[in-house]
Motif scaffolding. Structure first.
Motif, PDB file in Angstrom:
ATOM      1  N   GLN A  79       0.850  -1.188   0.000  1.00  0.00           N
ATOM      2  CA  GLN A  79       0.000   0.000   0.000  1.00  0.00           C
ATOM      3  C   GLN A  79       0.888   1.242   0.000  1.00  0.00           C
ATOM      4  O   GLN A  79       1.784   1.367   0.838  1.00  0.00           O
ATOM      5  CB  GLN A  79      -0.905   0.012   1.238  1.00  0.00           C
ATOM      6  N   ILE A  80       0.652   2.152  -0.927  1.00  0.00           N
ATOM      7  CA  ILE A  80       1.400   3.407  -0.953  1.00  0.00           C
ATOM      8  C   ILE A  80       0.844   4.307   0.145  1.00  0.00           C
ATOM      9  O   ILE A  80      -0.355   4.554   0.218  1.00  0.00           O
ATOM     10  CB  ILE A  80       1.304   4.076  -2.337  1.00  0.00           C
ATOM     11  N   VAL A  81       1.754   4.796   1.006  1.00  0.00           N
ATOM     12  CA  VAL A  81       1.343   5.615   2.142  1.00  0.00           C
ATOM     13  C   VAL A  81       1.977   7.004   2.121  1.00  0.00           C
ATOM     14  O   VAL A  81       1.694   7.831   2.998  1.00  0.00           O
ATOM     15  CB  VAL A  81       1.650   4.906   3.475  1.00  0.00           C
ATOM     16  N   GLY A  82       2.808   7.261   1.138  1.00  0.00           N
ATOM     17  CA  GLY A  82       3.429   8.566   1.013  1.00  0.00           C
ATOM     18  C   GLY A  82       4.199   8.662  -0.285  1.00  0.00           C
ATOM     19  O   GLY A  82       4.412   7.659  -0.972  1.00  0.00           O
ATOM     20  N   PHE A  83       4.587   9.881  -0.598  1.00  0.00           N
ATOM     21  CA  PHE A  83       5.354  10.102  -1.819  1.00  0.00           C
ATOM     22  C   PHE A  83       6.134  11.399  -1.708  1.00  0.00           C
ATOM     23  O   PHE A  83       5.844  12.253  -0.856  1.00  0.00           O
ATOM     24  CB  PHE A  83       4.449  10.137  -3.056  1.00  0.00           C
ATOM     25  N   SER A  84       7.132  11.550  -2.546  1.00  0.00           N
ATOM     26  CA  SER A  84       7.854  12.809  -2.651  1.00  0.00           C
ATOM     27  C   SER A  84       8.247  13.001  -4.108  1.00  0.00           C
ATOM     28  O   SER A  84       8.262  12.045  -4.896  1.00  0.00           O
ATOM     29  CB  SER A  84       9.096  12.840  -1.756  1.00  0.00           C
ATOM     30  N   ARG A  85       8.552  14.242  -4.409  1.00  0.00           N
ATOM     31  CA  ARG A  85       8.914  14.548  -5.788  1.00  0.00           C
ATOM     32  C   ARG A  85       9.926  15.674  -5.797  1.00  0.00           C
ATOM     33  O   ARG A  85       9.802  16.640  -5.058  1.00  0.00           O
ATOM     34  CB  ARG A  85       7.673  14.943  -6.573  1.00  0.00           C
ATOM     35  N   CYS A  86      10.945  15.511  -6.619  1.00  0.00           N
ATOM     36  CA  CYS A  86      11.890  16.585  -6.921  1.00  0.00           C
ATOM     37  C   CYS A  86      11.681  16.937  -8.382  1.00  0.00           C
ATOM     38  O   CYS A  86      11.671  16.049  -9.245  1.00  0.00           O
ATOM     39  CB  CYS A  86      13.334  16.135  -6.719  1.00  0.00           C
ATOM     40  N   GLU A  87      11.508  18.221  -8.629  1.00  0.00           N
ATOM     41  CA  GLU A  87      11.282  18.665 -10.003  1.00  0.00           C
ATOM     42  C   GLU A  87      12.310  19.729 -10.365  1.00  0.00           C
ATOM     43  O   GLU A  87      12.435  20.746  -9.687  1.00  0.00           O
ATOM     44  CB  GLU A  87       9.873  19.228 -10.165  1.00  0.00           C
ATOM     45  N   GLY A  88      13.037  19.462 -11.442  1.00  0.00           N
ATOM     46  CA  GLY A  88      13.993  20.418 -11.955  1.00  0.00           C
ATOM     47  C   GLY A  88      13.374  21.235 -13.077  1.00  0.00           C
ATOM     48  O   GLY A  88      12.227  21.019 -13.460  1.00  0.00           O
ATOM     49  N   SER A  89      14.150  22.149 -13.587  1.00  0.00           N
ATOM     50  CA  SER A  89      13.690  23.023 -14.657  1.00  0.00           C
ATOM     51  C   SER A  89      14.464  22.743 -15.941  1.00  0.00           C
ATOM     52  O   SER A  89      15.670  22.493 -15.896  1.00  0.00           O
ATOM     53  CB  SER A  89      13.898  24.488 -14.262  1.00  0.00           C
ATOM     54  N   PRO A  90      13.791  22.828 -17.086  1.00  0.00           N
ATOM     55  CA  PRO A  90      14.506  22.675 -18.355  1.00  0.00           C
ATOM     56  C   PRO A  90      15.267  23.947 -18.747  1.00  0.00           C
ATOM     57  O   PRO A  90      16.056  23.931 -19.693  1.00  0.00           O
ATOM     58  CB  PRO A  90      13.384  22.382 -19.352  1.00  0.00           C
ATOM     59  N   LEU A  91      15.075  25.025 -18.021  1.00  0.00           N
ATOM     60  CA  LEU A  91      15.749  26.290 -18.321  1.00  0.00           C
ATOM     61  C   LEU A  91      17.185  26.250 -17.821  1.00  0.00           C
ATOM     62  O   LEU A  91      17.436  25.896 -16.662  1.00  0.00           O
ATOM     63  CB  LEU A  91      15.001  27.458 -17.671  1.00  0.00           C
ATOM     64  N   SER A  92      18.128  26.617 -18.669  1.00  0.00           N
ATOM     65  CA  SER A  92      19.544  26.477 -18.323  1.00  0.00           C
ATOM     66  C   SER A  92      19.932  27.298 -17.097  1.00  0.00           C
ATOM     67  O   SER A  92      20.781  26.867 -16.320  1.00  0.00           O
ATOM     68  CB  SER A  92      20.422  26.851 -19.518  1.00  0.00           C
ATOM     69  N   ARG A  93      19.313  28.446 -16.881  1.00  0.00           N
ATOM     70  CA  ARG A  93      19.658  29.274 -15.724  1.00  0.00           C
ATOM     71  C   ARG A  93      19.132  28.701 -14.412  1.00  0.00           C
ATOM     72  O   ARG A  93      19.548  29.129 -13.336  1.00  0.00           O
ATOM     73  CB  ARG A  93      19.137  30.693 -15.913  1.00  0.00           C
TER      74      ARG A  93
END
Length: 181
Positions: A79-93
């Motif tokens: 059973q999934i009881v939690g989650f996390s996410r890291c999101e980067g940017s496609p913009l070079s800066r």
């Protein structure tokens, strides 16, 4: 990106943290909806910005292919009881940093799930050369702020009167960042 699964046993609970899979999409849609209704620490109220299973599946597939994104789930007894996410940017800066977010079902608070999702994300971030992780946290979420500080995050700023909660009051959002060591 995909990471190796890790197992934990904390306060009588066995769980693992692994990369999200497309077949998790329906469960993640339901779990996110439940988490949003259990706490005011997140941006959304229950049902706001709802993601259908197909949208979650696309997000998981996309994150799995990108070097700057990481989508993790915490699972116990299948059973999934939690989650996390890291999101980067496609913009070079902005390509040197990722934004971190996490959610855990209330019944599973106190077992280190959020802490281990964070630790796995930091390990991934450091190993892949990401220079900075950022996050936003509600000022009243003192336990999370302390956890983030122990993990090397520092307060970078305060967004004043940033969130309107169910009690009719405005609250500040704390902006935190962690630089690669």
């Amino acid at each position: 990106m995909i990471i190796e699964e890790r197992a934990y046993h904390i306060k009588g609970l066995d769980y693992s943290i692994r990369s999200a899979k497309p077949e998790d999409a329906t469960t993640l849609s339901e779990v996110r909806l439940q988490i949003d209704g259990e706490t005011e620490n997140l941006d959304r109220r229950r049902g706001e910005a709802f993601l259908e299973p197909a949208e979650f599946e696309q997000l998981i597939r996309s994150d799995s292919e990108k070097d700057t994104n990481l989508f993790l789930v915490a699972e116990t007894a299948n059973q999934i009881v939690g989650f996390s996410r890291c999101e980067g940017s496609p913009l070079s800066r902005l390509a040197h940093k990722v934004e971190f977010g996490v959610g855990v079902l209330r019944d599973y608070w106190g077992h280190g799930i959020g802490k281990h999702l964070l630790e796995q994300s930091i390990a991934w971030s450091d190993a892949t050369g990401i220079q900075k992780m950022t996050l936003n946290v509600l000022e009243t979420n003192v336990n999370a702020i302390e956890l983030y500080k122990k993990a090397g995050f520092e307060i970078e700023g305060v967004l004043k009167r940033d969130r309107l909660l169910a009690d009719g009051n405005y609250y500040n959002t704390i902006v935190m960042g962690r630089f690669r060591v």
